[in-house]
Design a protein around this motif. Structure first.
Motif, PDB file in Angstrom:
ATOM      1  N   PRO A 115      39.476  38.517  43.256  1.00 28.88           N
ATOM      2  CA  PRO A 115      40.960  39.057  43.542  1.00 28.88           C
ATOM      3  C   PRO A 115      41.580  38.515  42.105  1.00 28.88           C
ATOM      4  CG  PRO A 115      40.584  37.289  45.021  1.00 28.88           C
ATOM      5  CD  PRO A 115      39.244  37.640  44.492  1.00 28.88           C
ATOM      6  N   PRO A 116      42.827  39.545  41.711  1.00 27.23           N
ATOM      7  CA  PRO A 116      43.390  39.111  40.520  1.00 27.23           C
ATOM      8  C   PRO A 116      44.190  37.894  40.815  1.00 27.23           C
ATOM      9  CG  PRO A 116      44.304  41.040  41.654  1.00 27.23           C
ATOM     10  CD  PRO A 116      43.100  40.729  42.377  1.00 27.23           C
ATOM     11  N   GLY A 170      48.805  38.450  37.726  1.00 27.14           N
ATOM     12  CA  GLY A 170      48.183  39.772  38.112  1.00 27.14           C
ATOM     13  C   GLY A 170      46.624  40.222  37.541  1.00 27.14           C
ATOM     14  N   GLY A 171      46.656  41.526  37.407  1.00 29.44           N
ATOM     15  CA  GLY A 171      45.571  41.883  36.685  1.00 29.44           C
ATOM     16  C   GLY A 171      44.665  42.616  37.586  1.00 29.44           C
ATOM     17  N   GLU A 172      43.658  43.137  37.028  1.00 30.80           N
ATOM     18  CA  GLU A 172      42.695  43.824  37.925  1.00 30.80           C
ATOM     19  C   GLU A 172      41.573  42.856  38.549  1.00 30.80           C
ATOM     20  OE1 GLU A 172      42.542  47.254  38.264  1.00 30.80           O
ATOM     21  OE2 GLU A 172      44.307  47.095  37.342  1.00 30.80           O
ATOM     22  N   PRO A 173      41.204  43.062  39.569  1.00 27.56           N
ATOM     23  CA  PRO A 173      39.884  42.425  40.175  1.00 27.56           C
ATOM     24  C   PRO A 173      38.703  42.331  39.301  1.00 27.56           C
ATOM     25  CG  PRO A 173      40.761  43.960  41.756  1.00 27.56           C
ATOM     26  CD  PRO A 173      41.309  44.408  40.433  1.00 27.56           C
ATOM     27  N   VAL A 174      38.087  41.274  39.278  1.00 30.49           N
ATOM     28  CA  VAL A 174      36.962  41.044  38.505  1.00 30.49           C
ATOM     29  C   VAL A 174      35.628  41.070  39.090  1.00 30.49           C
ATOM     30  CG1 VAL A 174      35.852  39.481  36.764  1.00 30.49           C
ATOM     31  CG2 VAL A 174      38.265  39.662  36.945  1.00 30.49           C
ATOM     32  N   LEU A 187      33.921  41.071  44.411  1.00 32.68           N
ATOM     33  CA  LEU A 187      35.110  41.263  43.494  1.00 32.68           C
ATOM     34  C   LEU A 187      35.914  40.154  43.610  1.00 32.68           C
ATOM     35  CD1 LEU A 187      35.992  44.832  44.431  1.00 32.68           C
ATOM     36  CD2 LEU A 187      34.991  44.244  42.376  1.00 32.68           C
TER      37      LEU A 187
END
Length: 121
Positions: free
Chosen positions: A31-32, A37-41, A29
């Motif tokens: 991190p954003p 910001g955002g969601e982990p990829v 994962l």
């Protein structure tokens, strides 16, 4: 420079894991972005692995809990080095890596990755 002994050990580990193991996935994962910001990829990496339950004598309830898995992951063809925080998918279950031993004896050749996986929630 890589030691030829460790290259042979890596080949042996890969052969045994391929023979007795299964296809799995190690997901990292990312991190954003700290500013946007955002969601982990999640980035999946295909792997060949052998998940095994810990023997009862090793389960102490704190470091190793009931349900934890001892997972051997072949280093051959794996683009990353599995670390704490990665997710290993084996037997249709996701396991969060809580401890690991890379087995990189000469500092160059990853012989095999041995990790402790705990059911991811």
């Amino acid at each position: 420079m890589s030691n030829p002994l460790y290259a042979r050990l890596q080949a042996t580990a890969q052969r045994l894991i391929a023979k007795y193991g299964q296809a799995g996935v190690v997901t990292r994962l990312t991190p954003p972005d700290p500013i946007l910001g955002g969601e982990p990829v999640p980035t999946p990496y295909p792997a060949t692995l052998v998940p095994m339950a810990y023997e009862a004598r090793y389960i102490d309830g704190t470091t190793i809990r009931s349900g934890d898995m001892h997972i051997y992951i072949s280093s051959v063809g794996l683009a990353i080095e599995p670390t704490v925080g990665d997710i290993v998918t084996a037997n249709g279950t996701d396991y969060a890596i809580v401890n690991g031993d890379p087995n990189k004896y000469d500092g160059v050749t990853n012989v095999v990755f041995i990790v402790q996986g705990r059911t991811a929630s």
